[in-house]
Design a protein around this motif. Structure first.
Motif, short mmCIF file in Angstrom:
data_model
loop_
_atom_site.label_atom_id
_atom_site.label_comp_id
_atom_site.label_asym_id
_atom_site.label_seq_id
_atom_site.Cartn_x
_atom_site.Cartn_y
_atom_site.Cartn_z
N TRP A 26 0.84 -1.19 0.00
CA TRP A 26 0.00 0.00 0.00
C TRP A 26 0.87 1.24 0.00
N GLU A 27 0.56 2.17 -0.88
CA GLU A 27 1.27 3.44 -0.90
C GLU A 27 0.88 4.23 0.34
N PRO A 28 1.76 5.11 0.82
CA PRO A 28 1.42 5.92 1.99
C PRO A 28 0.16 6.75 1.75
N PRO A 29 -0.66 6.92 2.76
CA PRO A 29 -1.93 7.64 2.58
C PRO A 29 -1.75 9.11 2.19
N GLU A 30 -0.57 9.68 2.45
CA GLU A 30 -0.37 11.08 2.06
C GLU A 30 -0.16 11.26 0.55
N ILE A 31 -0.01 10.18 -0.17
CA ILE A 31 0.11 10.24 -1.63
C ILE A 31 -1.29 10.37 -2.22
N PRO A 32 -1.52 11.41 -3.03
CA PRO A 32 -2.85 11.55 -3.65
C PRO A 32 -3.18 10.32 -4.50
N ASN A 33 -4.39 9.88 -4.41
CA ASN A 33 -4.86 8.69 -5.15
C ASN A 33 -4.02 7.46 -4.86
N ALA A 34 -3.62 7.29 -3.60
CA ALA A 34 -2.81 6.13 -3.21
C ALA A 34 -3.52 4.84 -3.61
N THR A 35 -2.73 3.86 -3.99
CA THR A 35 -3.27 2.59 -4.45
C THR A 35 -2.37 1.46 -3.96
N THR A 36 -2.69 0.26 -4.35
CA THR A 36 -1.83 -0.89 -4.03
C THR A 36 -0.99 -1.22 -5.25
N TYR A 37 0.11 -1.92 -5.01
CA TYR A 37 0.97 -2.32 -6.11
C TYR A 37 1.70 -3.61 -5.73
N TRP A 38 2.26 -4.27 -6.74
CA TRP A 38 3.04 -5.48 -6.58
C TRP A 38 4.45 -5.21 -7.06
N ARG A 39 5.42 -5.96 -6.52
CA ARG A 39 6.83 -5.71 -6.83
C ARG A 39 7.54 -7.04 -7.10
N CYS A 40 8.47 -7.00 -8.04
CA CYS A 40 9.39 -8.12 -8.27
C CYS A 40 10.65 -7.81 -7.48
N THR A 41 10.99 -8.64 -6.51
CA THR A 41 12.17 -8.40 -5.69
C THR A 41 13.46 -8.69 -6.46
N ALA A 42 13.37 -9.41 -7.57
CA ALA A 42 14.56 -9.74 -8.34
C ALA A 42 15.03 -8.56 -9.19
N CYS A 43 14.10 -7.77 -9.75
CA CYS A 43 14.51 -6.64 -10.61
C CYS A 43 13.99 -5.30 -10.12
N GLY A 44 13.07 -5.30 -9.18
CA GLY A 44 12.58 -4.06 -8.62
C GLY A 44 11.43 -3.42 -9.37
N HIS A 45 10.99 -3.99 -10.47
CA HIS A 45 9.87 -3.41 -11.20
C HIS A 45 8.60 -3.54 -10.37
N GLU A 46 7.74 -2.52 -10.47
CA GLU A 46 6.49 -2.47 -9.73
C GLU A 46 5.35 -2.16 -10.68
N SER A 47 4.15 -2.64 -10.33
CA SER A 47 2.97 -2.35 -11.13
C SER A 47 1.74 -2.36 -10.24
N ILE A 48 0.75 -1.55 -10.59
CA ILE A 48 -0.52 -1.58 -9.87
C ILE A 48 -1.38 -2.74 -10.37
N HIS A 49 -0.95 -3.37 -11.45
CA HIS A 49 -1.66 -4.52 -12.02
C HIS A 49 -0.86 -5.79 -11.76
N GLU A 50 -1.36 -6.64 -10.89
CA GLU A 50 -0.63 -7.86 -10.54
C GLU A 50 -0.34 -8.71 -11.77
N THR A 51 -1.24 -8.73 -12.72
CA THR A 51 -1.06 -9.56 -13.91
C THR A 51 0.15 -9.15 -14.73
N ASP A 52 0.58 -7.89 -14.63
CA ASP A 52 1.78 -7.45 -15.36
C ASP A 52 2.99 -8.29 -14.98
#
Length: 68
Positions: A26-52
């Motif tokens: 979860w993004e910090p609540p102080e970020i406008p339009n905060a949302t959830t995201y997923w991360r690859c710990t191997a390369c660091g890429h993140e996306s709000i779409h888990e399917t990515d």
């Protein structure tokens, strides 16, 4: 044979994903339009779409997940 639970064509194996995909975060609540995201710990890429993260092309070329 039931194929409804088969991984999508050209997807990454689930055991590799389980090792490197984390979330939802979860993004910090102080970020406008905060949302959830997923991360690859191997390369660091993140996306709000888990399917990515199931697409090999989403990861960096030298990512351990990409190479599977």
């Amino acid at each position: 044979m039931n194929t409804s639970h088969s991984p999508p064509e050209n997807s990454i194996g689930s055991s590799t994903l389980e090792q490197h995909i984390t979330g939802p975060h979860w993004e910090p609540p102080e970020i406008p339009n905060a949302t959830t995201y997923w991360r690859c710990t191997a390369c660091g890429h993140e996306s709000i779409h888990e399917t990515d993260l199931y697409r090999p092309t989403f990861h960096t070329d030298d990512c351990e997940v990409h190479e599977c």
